[in-house]
Every structure is written in structure tokens, then in C-alpha cells.
Scaffold this active site. Structure first.
Site, PDB file in Angstrom:
ATOM      1  N   LYS A  41       0.846  -1.200   0.000  1.00 47.33           N
ATOM      2  CA  LYS A  41       0.000   0.000   0.000  1.00 47.33           C
ATOM      3  C   LYS A  41       0.877   1.245   0.000  1.00 47.33           C
ATOM      4  O   LYS A  41       2.096   1.158   0.239  1.00 47.33           O
ATOM      5  CB  LYS A  41      -0.923  -0.015   1.210  1.00 47.33           C
ATOM      6  CG  LYS A  41      -0.223  -0.031   2.563  1.00 47.33           C
ATOM      7  CD  LYS A  41      -1.243  -0.087   3.682  1.00 47.33           C
ATOM      8  CE  LYS A  41      -0.585  -0.143   5.045  1.00 47.33           C
ATOM      9  NZ  LYS A  41      -1.470   0.293   6.106  1.00 47.33           N
ATOM     10  N   ARG A 221       1.183 -10.602   7.023  1.00 55.72           N
ATOM     11  CA  ARG A 221       1.159  -9.417   6.159  1.00 55.72           C
ATOM     12  C   ARG A 221       2.433  -8.621   6.452  1.00 55.72           C
ATOM     13  O   ARG A 221       2.558  -7.962   7.470  1.00 55.72           O
ATOM     14  CB  ARG A 221      -0.113  -8.586   6.433  1.00 55.72           C
ATOM     15  CG  ARG A 221      -1.407  -9.385   6.223  1.00 55.72           C
ATOM     16  CD  ARG A 221      -2.641  -8.518   6.395  1.00 55.72           C
ATOM     17  NE  ARG A 221      -2.660  -7.799   7.646  1.00 55.72           N
ATOM     18  CZ  ARG A 221      -3.117  -8.285   8.809  1.00 55.72           C
ATOM     19  NH1 ARG A 221      -3.644  -9.506   8.865  1.00 55.72           N
ATOM     20  NH2 ARG A 221      -3.079  -7.558   9.890  1.00 55.72           N
ATOM     21  N   TYR A 267      15.567  31.659   3.433  1.00 56.36           N
ATOM     22  CA  TYR A 267      14.422  32.447   3.902  1.00 56.36           C
ATOM     23  C   TYR A 267      14.578  32.836   5.364  1.00 56.36           C
ATOM     24  O   TYR A 267      15.000  32.022   6.185  1.00 56.36           O
ATOM     25  CB  TYR A 267      13.128  31.652   3.736  1.00 56.36           C
ATOM     26  CG  TYR A 267      12.667  31.558   2.302  1.00 56.36           C
ATOM     27  CD1 TYR A 267      12.187  32.677   1.632  1.00 56.36           C
ATOM     28  CD2 TYR A 267      12.711  30.351   1.619  1.00 56.36           C
ATOM     29  CE1 TYR A 267      11.763  32.592   0.313  1.00 56.36           C
ATOM     30  CE2 TYR A 267      12.294  30.244   0.307  1.00 56.36           C
ATOM     31  CZ  TYR A 267      11.818  31.383  -0.343  1.00 56.36           C
ATOM     32  OH  TYR A 267      11.399  31.291  -1.648  1.00 56.36           O
ATOM     33  N   ASP A 315      12.287  23.572  -3.072  1.00 54.15           N
ATOM     34  CA  ASP A 315      12.969  22.695  -4.030  1.00 54.15           C
ATOM     35  C   ASP A 315      14.462  22.554  -3.785  1.00 54.15           C
ATOM     36  O   ASP A 315      15.136  21.829  -4.515  1.00 54.15           O
ATOM     37  CB  ASP A 315      12.811  23.259  -5.459  1.00 54.15           C
ATOM     38  CG  ASP A 315      11.478  23.920  -5.649  1.00 54.15           C
ATOM     39  OD1 ASP A 315      10.481  23.185  -5.617  1.00 54.15           O
ATOM     40  OD2 ASP A 315      11.428  25.156  -5.786  1.00 54.15           O
TER      41      ASP A 315
HETATM   42  N1  PMH Z   1      -1.788  -5.203   7.916  1.00 56.23           N
HETATM   43  C1  PMH Z   1      -2.476  -4.058   8.087  1.00 56.23           C
HETATM   44  C2  PMH Z   1      -3.963  -4.125   8.219  1.00 56.23           C
HETATM   45  C3  PMH Z   1      -1.796  -2.846   8.154  1.00 56.23           C
HETATM   46  O1  PMH Z   1      -2.504  -1.728   8.343  1.00 56.23           O
HETATM   47  C4  PMH Z   1      -0.381  -2.836   8.039  1.00 56.23           C
HETATM   48  C5  PMH Z   1       0.434  -1.589   8.169  1.00 56.23           C
HETATM   49  C6  PMH Z   1       0.281  -4.057   7.851  1.00 56.23           C
HETATM   50  C7  PMH Z   1      -0.459  -5.214   7.786  1.00 56.23           C
HETATM   51  C8  PMH Z   1       1.776  -4.157   7.727  1.00 56.23           C
HETATM   52  O2  PMH Z   1       2.376  -3.793   8.923  1.00 56.23           O
HETATM   53  P1  PMH Z   1       3.964  -3.626   9.027  1.00 56.23           P
HETATM   54  O3  PMH Z   1       4.321  -2.558   8.052  1.00 56.23           O
HETATM   55  O4  PMH Z   1       4.205  -3.217  10.429  1.00 56.23           O
HETATM   56  O5  PMH Z   1       4.532  -4.927   8.655  1.00 56.23           O
HETATM   57  N2  PMH Z   1      -0.282  -0.436   8.421  1.00 56.23           N
HETATM   58  C9  PMH Z   1       0.207   0.714   8.918  1.00 56.23           C
HETATM   59  C10 PMH Z   1      -0.607   1.775   9.240  1.00 56.23           C
HETATM   60  O6  PMH Z   1      -1.901   1.780   9.037  1.00 56.23           O
HETATM   61  N3  PMH Z   1       0.095   2.754   9.754  1.00 56.23           N
HETATM   62  O7  PMH Z   1       1.355   2.356   9.811  1.00 56.23           O
HETATM   63  C11 PMH Z   1       1.449   1.092   9.299  1.00 56.23           C
END
Ligand code: PMH
Length: 383
Positions: A41, A221, A267, A315
Site C-alpha cells: 500500500k 502481512r 528564507y 525545491d
Molecule cells: N496489515 C495491516 C492491516 C496494516 O494496516 C499494516 C500496516 C500491515 C499489515 C503491515 O504492517 P507492518 O508494516 O508493520 O509490517 N499499516 C500501517 C498503518 O496503518 N500505519 O502504519 C502502518
């Protein structure tokens, strides 16, 4: 728009072989029957979703997970056919598009099931259980009953999996983590007693999957640690697996000058040279995600640390050099030069945030150069 060329002296390098290395380290720790969702993601945490997804699948991840349907569709458009899960909320009316592209979506609301349009194709569902994260998901077996009844009513719906997300798996203190595991196991036992079909389960993020591999279900995950970063300082100290950072960030000196004592920079004219100083300008600024709070942070030139001085502009920003360097000298903002390194964790620490945020902050204006064992294989400029 995406192009293979870029015309600025700032770029991020993404070493794809390290994605494979990190996945391999995790796999060696997981039970052989535990599979991996590569979490790609947010443009693969800023690294480039298509390139990372392809590499992760090559390296042994079986499936992909994203937050949004748009992200999943982008992967499908790029020709990726692996199973994809959208872990966030999808609008019920968009379930048609998800089904058309064989993208699994997350379900946790009765109203959502009630407002689903007619589906022509089967739709795979993952039911989210809120065991303590307090974000999305059902919290009781009553809610589960209602969802199961709703799923039964639609012949196109298939409950493929149930899952949960841990809030504290990256902390030394495992009390809350264990409470979530207990809650999940109770809900899983209830499901088993009330649903005839086999349902997959996945619970672990990076922290849980590397710290408690024997507790992982059918899949984990794997997000932050696939990118070579530990989920927290606690886990970094524990170091359950070895990791190699995937992303580094570089620029070049585009201007070098000697300033006189009392001369001001940038700045607000807040920085004043105390004596004669060599100042370099690099073409990266807050519009690239190299935010103003990084003033004072030290970056590498010639294998040595040099501080960013004066306010960071949109930039460009300036660094104080220890001597004159030639135009075009490489500046490493994240990564190694000689024996010195600047780690993403250093940037996160300086900004008082978490390492996750750092690659996500880097704007699309920074071209990504993809490497395999140090050799350039692709460049993407998605400006
Ligand atoms: N699963 C879910 C539902 C998640 O939201 C995330 C990471 C992961 C797996 C993966 O986690 P990891 O990167 O710690 O392995 N989500 C997020 C979040 O919403 N904010 O920071 C990480």
C-alpha cells in the site's frame, strides 16, 4: 504520467535484491505452511508499488495487500495476476469493480452487505476482526452472526479469510498483544463452530511475524520489514531477523560557494556564517518531502557528515561543507558513503516520528531508480 528519464540531480535508489533478502530472512523463520502477503500500500511505502510487488512475488511472497481499491486496480492494470486484498474500507457500490478484477475486499459491516449491488462475478471477502486495534472490524460474535447470515444470502460472496491487526506487536511488553491473540482465538473458535467452510486466517504484521513466527496462521502481512526497516526500536534491538534497507536517497551539489562571516542564508536569513564557510546547494526541498524540520540534520558528502543550514526551501536546501567540493559531488541523504551511513531511522529519530513515515513522505517528484545488486534495471519518474 511515468517516464524513464529524469533531469534533476536528486533520486531515490531502490535495491530490489534487498526486498528478496528480507523476504528470505522472514521465510526462514516462519513455519513452512505460512504464506506471505507483501504489503505494498501507499506506493509500497514510497518505494514503488509495481516494482516492489513484482519482486516480492518473485522472491516468495504469494499475495499482495493494499489499503485501497485504487491501489489494487493499479496493480491489476500493470498486469499483476496474483491474489490482491484491499485491507481498508471499499464502498459497497465499488464491489462490482473489485469482483470484476478478482480483488478481495474487507468486510465488517452488516449495512455494507445489505447495500451491495448485484454482482455478476464472485467476490472474495476477508472479514476484519477488531481484537484491540479499534480501527475497523467487528468486535463481537453477535456482529459475526449477522455478517455470516448476510454473506450466506449472496450466492456470489465467498468468505475467503478472517483477519485482525495488532496494535502493539512491536513493543517489548507483550501483554496487550497476547490479549489480542486470545480474542482472535476465541472468535476463530466461534467461527469454526458456526461456519461450514474452511476459512483462511491472517494476523501478523512484520513485528508479530518475525517475533512470534510459530503463532502465525495461514499468512502474514509483511510490510515495513520487507523494506528493510525494523518496526520499532524495541524490535531493532531484539533483531529477530537480519534486514537490509531497500531505499537510499541521493542528490548532488549543484552550487558551491564560499561565504563571508556574517553572510546570511535562505528564507528569514536565520543562518549567519560565523567565519568563511563553504556552502553547497542541493536540489531537494520540502515539496519532495524533505521537510523544513530537517534543518540541522546531517547528510553525507565525501563519506563525512555535513549539516543542513538555513531554512529548507520548496525545491532546494543548503549544506555547510568542510571544504570546497566540485559541482556534481554526490550527497547522500539516506544511505551509505564510505564508512558512514545515514539510516532512515536517523531521519525518523530527528523528526520524532517512526521510520514508516520517512519513505512515505518522499514525493513522487523524486525519481526512483531500481537496482538489482547495484546495477540499474529501471528508472521511474512519475512526476
Ligand atoms: N496489515 C495491516 C492491516 C496494516 O494496516 C499494516 C500496516 C500491515 C499489515 C503491515 O504492517 P507492518 O508494516 O508493520 O509490517 N499499516 C500501517 C498503518 O496503518 N500505519 O502504519 C502502518
Amino acid at each position: 504520467m511515468s517516464a524513464e528519464n529524469y533531469y534533476r540531480d536528486t533520486w531515490a535508489e531502490v535495491e530490489l535484491s534487498h526486498i528478496a533478502f528480507n523476504i528470505k530472512q522472514l521465510k526462514q523463520r516462519l513455519r513452512p505452511d505460512t504464506g506471505i502477503y507483501a504489503v505494498v500500500k501507499a506506493n509500497a511505502y514510497g518505494h514503488g508499488d509495481i516494482q516492489v510487488a513484482k519482486k516480492a512475488l518473485d522472491a516468495g511472497a504469494e499475495r499482495l495487500a493494499v489499503a485501497l481499491l485504487d491501489e489494487a486496480l493499479k496493480l491489476r492494470e500493470a498486469g499483476l495476476t496474483a491474489p490482491i486484498l484491499v485491507m481498508g474500507w471499499t464502498r459497497p457500490e465499488d464491489a462490482v469493480i473489485a469482483a470484476e478484477h478478482d480483488i478481495a475486499v474487507t468486510v465488517f459491516q452488516e449495512e455494507w452487505l445489505e447495500s451491495l449491488p448485484d454482482l455478476k462475478k464472485p467476490l472474495r471477502l476477508h472479514m476484519k476482526w477488531d481484537t484491540g486495534m479499534g480501527r475497523i472490524g467487528i468486535r463481537s460474535t453477535d456482529e459475526m452472526d449477522r455478517l455470516l447470515a448476510g454473506i450466506k444470502q449472496h450466492e456470489k460472496l465467498k468468505l475467503e479469510a478472517v483477519f485482525t491487526h495488532f496494535a502493539t506487536a512491536d513493543e517489548n511488553d507483550t501483554f496487550y498483544y497476547n490479549e489480542q491473540v486470545k480474542r482472535f482465538d476465541q472468535m476463530a473458535a466461534y467461527l469454526k463452530a458456526n461456519w461450514p467452510d474452511e476459512v483462511e486466517m491472517h494476523t501478523g504484521n512484520s513485528a508479530a511475524s518475525m517475533r512470534f513466527p510459530e503463532q502465525m496462521k495461514h499468512f502474514v502481512r509483511f510490510g515495513i520489514s520487507m523494506y528493510g526497516l525494523y518496526p520499532s526500536p524495541d524490535v531493532k534491538e531484539e533483531q529477530p531477523i537480519d534486514l537490509k534497507p531497500v531505499l537510499s536517497l541521493h542528490s548532488r551539489l549543484v552550487h558551491v560557494k564560499k561565504v563571508n562571516p556574517g553572510d546570511s542564508l535562505s528564507y528569514g536569513a536565520t543562518y549567519q556564517a560565523k567565519k568563511e564557510e563553504w556552502i553547497g546547494t542541493i536540489p531537494i526541498g520540502y515539496a519532495d518531502g524533505w521537510i523544513r524540520k530537517l534543518q540541522g540534520f546531517e547528510v553525507l558528502v565525501d563519506g563525512k557528515k555535513h549539516p543542513i543550514v538555513g531554512r529548507i526551501c520548496m525545491d532546494q536546501c543548503m549544506i555547510k561543507l568542510d571544504k570546497e567540493y566540485s559541482l556534481g559531488s554526490q550527497v547522500t541523504l539516506i544511505g551509505k558513503q564510505g564508512n558512514e551511513k545515514v539510516h532512515t531511522d536517523d531521519v525518523a529519530g530527528y523528526l520524532e516520528t517512526i521510520n514508516y513515515e520517512v519513505p512515505c513522505m518522499l514525493g513522487r517528484r523524486i525519481p526512483r531508480m531500481y537496482l538489482e545488486n547495484g546495477h540499474k534495471v529501471e528508472v521511474e519518474n512519475s512526476l
